[in-house]
Design a protein around this motif. Structure first.
Motif, PDB file in Angstrom:
ATOM      1  N   VAL A 197      14.075 -16.062 -21.634  1.00 17.93           N
ATOM      2  CA  VAL A 197      14.781 -16.698 -20.115  1.00 17.93           C
ATOM      3  C   VAL A 197      16.100 -17.367 -20.717  1.00 17.93           C
ATOM      4  O   VAL A 197      17.144 -17.363 -20.007  1.00 17.93           O
ATOM      5  CB  VAL A 197      13.828 -17.739 -19.463  1.00 17.93           C
ATOM      6  CG1 VAL A 197      14.738 -18.462 -18.704  1.00 17.93           C
ATOM      7  CG2 VAL A 197      12.812 -17.052 -19.107  1.00 17.93           C
ATOM      8  N   ASN A 198      16.163 -17.983 -21.869  1.00 17.33           N
ATOM      9  CA  ASN A 198      17.481 -18.627 -22.302  1.00 17.33           C
ATOM     10  C   ASN A 198      18.527 -17.366 -22.608  1.00 17.33           C
ATOM     11  O   ASN A 198      19.753 -17.546 -22.418  1.00 17.33           O
ATOM     12  CB  ASN A 198      17.120 -19.260 -23.600  1.00 17.33           C
ATOM     13  CG  ASN A 198      18.433 -19.733 -24.160  1.00 17.33           C
ATOM     14  OD1 ASN A 198      18.816 -19.195 -25.028  1.00 17.33           O
ATOM     15  ND2 ASN A 198      19.036 -21.066 -23.638  1.00 17.33           N
ATOM     16  N   THR A 199      17.978 -16.258 -23.278  1.00 20.54           N
ATOM     17  CA  THR A 199      19.002 -15.043 -23.617  1.00 20.54           C
ATOM     18  C   THR A 199      19.671 -14.627 -22.499  1.00 20.54           C
ATOM     19  O   THR A 199      20.889 -14.212 -22.517  1.00 20.54           O
ATOM     20  CB  THR A 199      18.453 -14.420 -24.568  1.00 20.54           C
ATOM     21  OG1 THR A 199      17.717 -14.811 -25.643  1.00 20.54           O
ATOM     22  CG2 THR A 199      19.403 -13.065 -25.091  1.00 20.54           C
ATOM     23  N   LEU A 200      18.899 -14.432 -21.309  1.00 22.80           N
ATOM     24  CA  LEU A 200      19.597 -13.889 -20.232  1.00 22.80           C
ATOM     25  C   LEU A 200      20.592 -14.708 -19.710  1.00 22.80           C
ATOM     26  O   LEU A 200      21.488 -14.404 -19.061  1.00 22.80           O
ATOM     27  CB  LEU A 200      18.358 -13.408 -19.128  1.00 22.80           C
ATOM     28  CG  LEU A 200      17.429 -12.348 -19.688  1.00 22.80           C
ATOM     29  CD1 LEU A 200      16.477 -12.213 -18.185  1.00 22.80           C
ATOM     30  CD2 LEU A 200      18.237 -11.163 -19.715  1.00 22.80           C
ATOM     31  N   ASP A 201      20.132 -16.067 -19.430  1.00 21.70           N
ATOM     32  CA  ASP A 201      21.250 -16.941 -19.175  1.00 21.70           C
ATOM     33  C   ASP A 201      22.619 -17.022 -19.864  1.00 21.70           C
ATOM     34  O   ASP A 201      23.485 -17.104 -19.438  1.00 21.70           O
ATOM     35  CB  ASP A 201      20.684 -18.543 -19.067  1.00 21.70           C
ATOM     36  CG  ASP A 201      21.365 -19.490 -18.475  1.00 21.70           C
ATOM     37  OD1 ASP A 201      21.665 -19.453 -17.258  1.00 21.70           O
ATOM     38  OD2 ASP A 201      22.154 -19.995 -19.312  1.00 21.70           O
ATOM     39  N   LYS A 202      22.367 -16.910 -21.085  1.00 26.04           N
ATOM     40  CA  LYS A 202      23.596 -17.019 -22.168  1.00 26.04           C
ATOM     41  C   LYS A 202      24.242 -15.626 -22.061  1.00 26.04           C
ATOM     42  O   LYS A 202      25.549 -15.502 -22.370  1.00 26.04           O
ATOM     43  CB  LYS A 202      23.161 -17.239 -23.705  1.00 26.04           C
ATOM     44  CG  LYS A 202      22.432 -18.873 -23.656  1.00 26.04           C
ATOM     45  CD  LYS A 202      23.380 -19.519 -23.029  1.00 26.04           C
ATOM     46  CE  LYS A 202      22.504 -20.853 -23.151  1.00 26.04           C
ATOM     47  NZ  LYS A 202      21.497 -21.111 -21.943  1.00 26.04           N
ATOM     48  N   ILE A 203      23.726 -14.658 -21.718  1.00 25.48           N
ATOM     49  CA  ILE A 203      24.452 -13.411 -21.566  1.00 25.48           C
ATOM     50  C   ILE A 203      25.313 -13.512 -20.024  1.00 25.48           C
ATOM     51  O   ILE A 203      26.542 -12.994 -20.264  1.00 25.48           O
ATOM     52  CB  ILE A 203      23.351 -12.198 -21.104  1.00 25.48           C
ATOM     53  CG1 ILE A 203      22.689 -11.839 -22.412  1.00 25.48           C
ATOM     54  CG2 ILE A 203      24.018 -10.914 -20.734  1.00 25.48           C
ATOM     55  CD1 ILE A 203      21.610 -10.695 -22.423  1.00 25.48           C
ATOM     56  N   TRP A 204      24.878 -14.300 -19.221  1.00 24.75           N
ATOM     57  CA  TRP A 204      25.736 -14.459 -18.236  1.00 24.75           C
ATOM     58  C   TRP A 204      27.094 -15.261 -18.400  1.00 24.75           C
ATOM     59  O   TRP A 204      28.407 -14.801 -18.155  1.00 24.75           O
ATOM     60  CB  TRP A 204      25.167 -15.279 -16.885  1.00 24.75           C
ATOM     61  CG  TRP A 204      24.378 -14.376 -16.084  1.00 24.75           C
ATOM     62  CD1 TRP A 204      22.866 -14.043 -16.314  1.00 24.75           C
ATOM     63  CD2 TRP A 204      24.632 -13.939 -14.941  1.00 24.75           C
ATOM     64  NE1 TRP A 204      22.563 -13.366 -15.152  1.00 24.75           N
ATOM     65  CE2 TRP A 204      23.540 -13.109 -14.389  1.00 24.75           C
ATOM     66  CE3 TRP A 204      25.934 -13.953 -14.254  1.00 24.75           C
ATOM     67  CZ2 TRP A 204      23.709 -12.388 -13.054  1.00 24.75           C
ATOM     68  CZ3 TRP A 204      25.721 -13.221 -12.858  1.00 24.75           C
ATOM     69  CH2 TRP A 204      24.793 -12.445 -12.461  1.00 24.75           C
ATOM     70  N   PHE A 205      26.768 -16.395 -19.453  1.00 20.81           N
ATOM     71  CA  PHE A 205      27.946 -17.125 -19.647  1.00 20.81           C
ATOM     72  C   PHE A 205      28.799 -16.259 -20.874  1.00 20.81           C
ATOM     73  O   PHE A 205      30.056 -16.185 -20.592  1.00 20.81           O
ATOM     74  CB  PHE A 205      27.457 -18.206 -20.636  1.00 20.81           C
ATOM     75  CG  PHE A 205      28.560 -19.107 -21.236  1.00 20.81           C
ATOM     76  CD1 PHE A 205      29.303 -19.891 -20.532  1.00 20.81           C
ATOM     77  CD2 PHE A 205      28.539 -19.178 -22.452  1.00 20.81           C
ATOM     78  CE1 PHE A 205      30.287 -20.750 -20.931  1.00 20.81           C
ATOM     79  CE2 PHE A 205      29.661 -20.094 -23.085  1.00 20.81           C
ATOM     80  CZ  PHE A 205      30.459 -20.654 -22.325  1.00 20.81           C
ATOM     81  N   ALA A 206      28.336 -15.347 -21.579  1.00 15.30           N
ATOM     82  CA  ALA A 206      28.963 -14.553 -22.469  1.00 15.30           C
ATOM     83  C   ALA A 206      29.963 -13.615 -21.920  1.00 15.30           C
ATOM     84  O   ALA A 206      31.048 -13.457 -22.192  1.00 15.30           O
ATOM     85  CB  ALA A 206      27.977 -14.121 -23.565  1.00 15.30           C
ATOM     86  N   VAL A 207      29.349 -12.881 -21.128  1.00 15.44           N
ATOM     87  CA  VAL A 207      30.167 -11.955 -20.335  1.00 15.44           C
ATOM     88  C   VAL A 207      31.189 -12.457 -19.371  1.00 15.44           C
ATOM     89  O   VAL A 207      32.360 -11.998 -19.532  1.00 15.44           O
ATOM     90  CB  VAL A 207      28.983 -11.020 -19.380  1.00 15.44           C
ATOM     91  CG1 VAL A 207      29.789  -9.941 -18.554  1.00 15.44           C
ATOM     92  CG2 VAL A 207      28.139 -10.262 -20.248  1.00 15.44           C
ATOM     93  N   SER A 208      30.794 -13.499 -18.902  1.00 14.64           N
ATOM     94  CA  SER A 208      31.837 -14.188 -18.104  1.00 14.64           C
ATOM     95  C   SER A 208      32.884 -14.650 -18.928  1.00 14.64           C
ATOM     96  O   SER A 208      34.250 -14.853 -18.459  1.00 14.64           O
ATOM     97  CB  SER A 208      31.358 -15.389 -17.207  1.00 14.64           C
ATOM     98  OG  SER A 208      30.440 -14.905 -16.264  1.00 14.64           O
TER      99      SER A 208
END
Length: 533
Positions: free
Chosen positions: A185-196
């Motif tokens: 769950v944490n990795t998916l949330d950080k993918i949003w931040f990284a891509v943005s």
């Protein structure tokens, strides 16, 4: 009738797969139907209840996992040192805290997140009007790569640990699947931040490239102007052109031909051999010596003029370039404000991730050391018994932290490089008015730089990464020293207890011997005493 400006494609169009997966596991509460139809993030009450329900289920299952595997081997728990027990008790809950921070923050920020991507869409339209094109197709590819790598790492850690280190003959061993839920769950949330964050960096670089193109075009324009001036001053070219344009000299041997061809007055042509400039070309008519029409060469356009026309520079027009530079700087300011808003939305999740990465990296190495010394470790950290699984976990955890720090640092550098590109325009233009425009705009850029931090505790840059690496090394050495001291104290206590036991046995034997000797002496004395009868 004016033609309407075509709108750009929204950035969220590239997030289809990521949003569907995030919605399924409970990372984002936004409405799925609105996202698929309009590519927008809107609030959803049903999505909020679904996400809260999943959070409660995750917490209950994870606590059940801790209790079940904590009581799996009471002998191991009893043999743990106090330091190992305290560290394990805290670190077994840090993943749960990290996951809860991500989901609760997403619940509170669901409205602001949609506004953030709407502002990005407006920025893309303004960049399009300034002929700054941003290719978003790479973002979809990056998202797919990140999702695939996340699934590979999570499955490898789960399957390898379950097969090698978990007793899968019991049905409670199925709870081990819950152990990867917080990190996934944490990795998916950080993918949003990284891509943005990557999207912001691309827009900063698009502005920088546009300014660099202005500099390049003006340099080409100045080079062609200088080449054209040198060509006009060349004497050899002028001599060649004049020799080609001069008419042929009069020849007296061909006088009879001149009479037949044109009826030209011979007396007026005999002076053509002199140096007078007013001589008439005898064959300047349209027929040659055989009576055929002379073909004329078409007029040739100077290629230098076309090149100069093709390489006109916007920096030559101060009014035009002022409007363009003002628009680019305004867009730059808006992107910086979006970056600050994005940092505020993910500030607490980033702090929890960095704390989790620091603690897990240190603890995993410490428990690996304990495993090599045949010491007991907490049940949820049994992966430290296998060096390969430990390396994969460390690469996976540190990779997330390092990538976010590196991307934040590069985005901040891209935002600050715009001022350098802007001053290049002023230098290459060499105009006082453009200098004033550049100096005025550079002050605005200086006051609108963007930096990313974790709740203000530390900045996400390479210097922080260096400090975290040194901290992990220092705390690992301290923990190992404490462990050595605890083991030495434990061995000393065991030796002391063994000595006391031995001393107690010796004392008992001595006391028994003394008692026997006393009885023997008493008996001997009694027997040797004379009777008074």
């Amino acid at each position: 009738m004016s033609q309407s400006m075509p709108s750009v494609k929204p950035l969220l169009l590239q997030f289809q797969q990521l949003f569907a997966l995030s919605k399924f596991v409970g990372v984002l509460p936004q409405d799925l139907t609105q996202f698929r139809t309009k590519n927008v993030l809107e609030k959803s009450r049903n999505g909020m209840f679904y996400m809260i329900g999943l959070l409660i289920i995750y917490v209950v299952l994870y606590i059940w996992l801790i209790i079940a595997f904590g009581e799996d081997d009471p002998a191991v728990k009893a043999s743990q040192s106090t330091l190992t027990f305290v560290i394990g008790l805290f670190l077994t809950h840090i993943g749960l805290i990290m996951m809860a921070t991500d989901q609760i923050t997403a619940l509170f920020n669901q409205g602001q997140l949609g506004d953030l991507y709407e502002r990005l869409r407006v920025v893309d339209e303004r960049l399009y009007r300034e002929q700054c094109l941003v290719d978003n197709s790479y973002i979809a590819k990056r998202i797919r790569v990140m999702i695939i790598m996340t699934v590979i790492f999570e499955l490898f850690i789960l399957v390898s640990t379950y097969i090698k280190l978990v007793d899968y003959t019991q049905w409670l061993s199925l709870l081990w699947i819950v152990s990867v839920v917080p990190t996934f769950v944490n990795t998916l949330d950080k993918i949003w931040f990284a891509v943005s964050l990557y999207a912001l960096k691309e827009r900063f670089e698009a502005i920088n490239s546009s300014l660099e193109d202005l500099v390049t075009e003006h340099e080409k324009h100045k080079a062609f102007l200088a080449r054209d001036d040198d060509g006009n001053d060349t004497a050899g070219n002028q001599t060649a052109d004049s020799s080609e344009s001069q008419p042929p000299q009069y020849d007296a041997n061909l006088e009879y031909l001149y009479k037949e061809l044109g009826g030209i007055d011979i007396g007026s042509l005999r002076g053509s051999g002199s140096k007078s400039r007013n001589r008439v070309a005898p064959i300047a008519h349209s027929l040659n010596s055989f009576g055929e029409r002379i073909p004329r060469k078409p007029h040739q356009i100077n290629p230098n003029q076309m090149m100069n026309m093709a390489h006109e520079s916007e920096l030559s027009n101060a009014t035009k370039v002022e409007e363009k530079l003002n628009n680019l700087c305004q867009v730059h300011d808006e992107i910086c404000e979006i970056g600050k808003a994005m940092n505020g939305l993910w500030s607490y999740p980033i702090l929890s991730l960095m704390a989790y990465g620091f603690l897990i990296f240190t603890a995993q190495l410490y428990f690996l050391y304990c495993a090599t010394r045949s010491q007991s470790i907490p049940p949820l950290f049994r992966s430290a018994k296998d060096p390969l699984i430990t390396v994969i976990i460390l690469v996976y955890t540190s990779g997330k932290c390092i990538y976010l720090i590196y991307l934040s640092w590069k985005t901040s550098l891209a935002s600050k490089r715009t001022g350098i590109s802007l001053h290049k325009c002023g230098v290459v233009a060499d105009d006082n008015l453009i200098y004033e425009i550049v100096n005025h705009l550079s002050l605005k850029l200086l006051n609108h730089s963007v930096d990313f931090s974790a709740c203000g505790f530390f900045t996400l840059d390479m210097e922080t990464l260096y400090g975290v690496s040194g901290g992990i090394t220092s705390y690992l050495i301290i923990l190992i020293q404490f462990n050595l001291a605890a083991q030495q104290a434990k061995e000393a206590l065991q030796s002391f207890n063994s000595f006391n036991e031995t001393a107690g046995l010796v004392g008992s034997a001595t006391e028994f011997f003394n008692t026997s000797s006393t009885l023997y002496n008493l008996e001997t004395t009694t027997m040797m005493t004379p009777s008074n009868y």
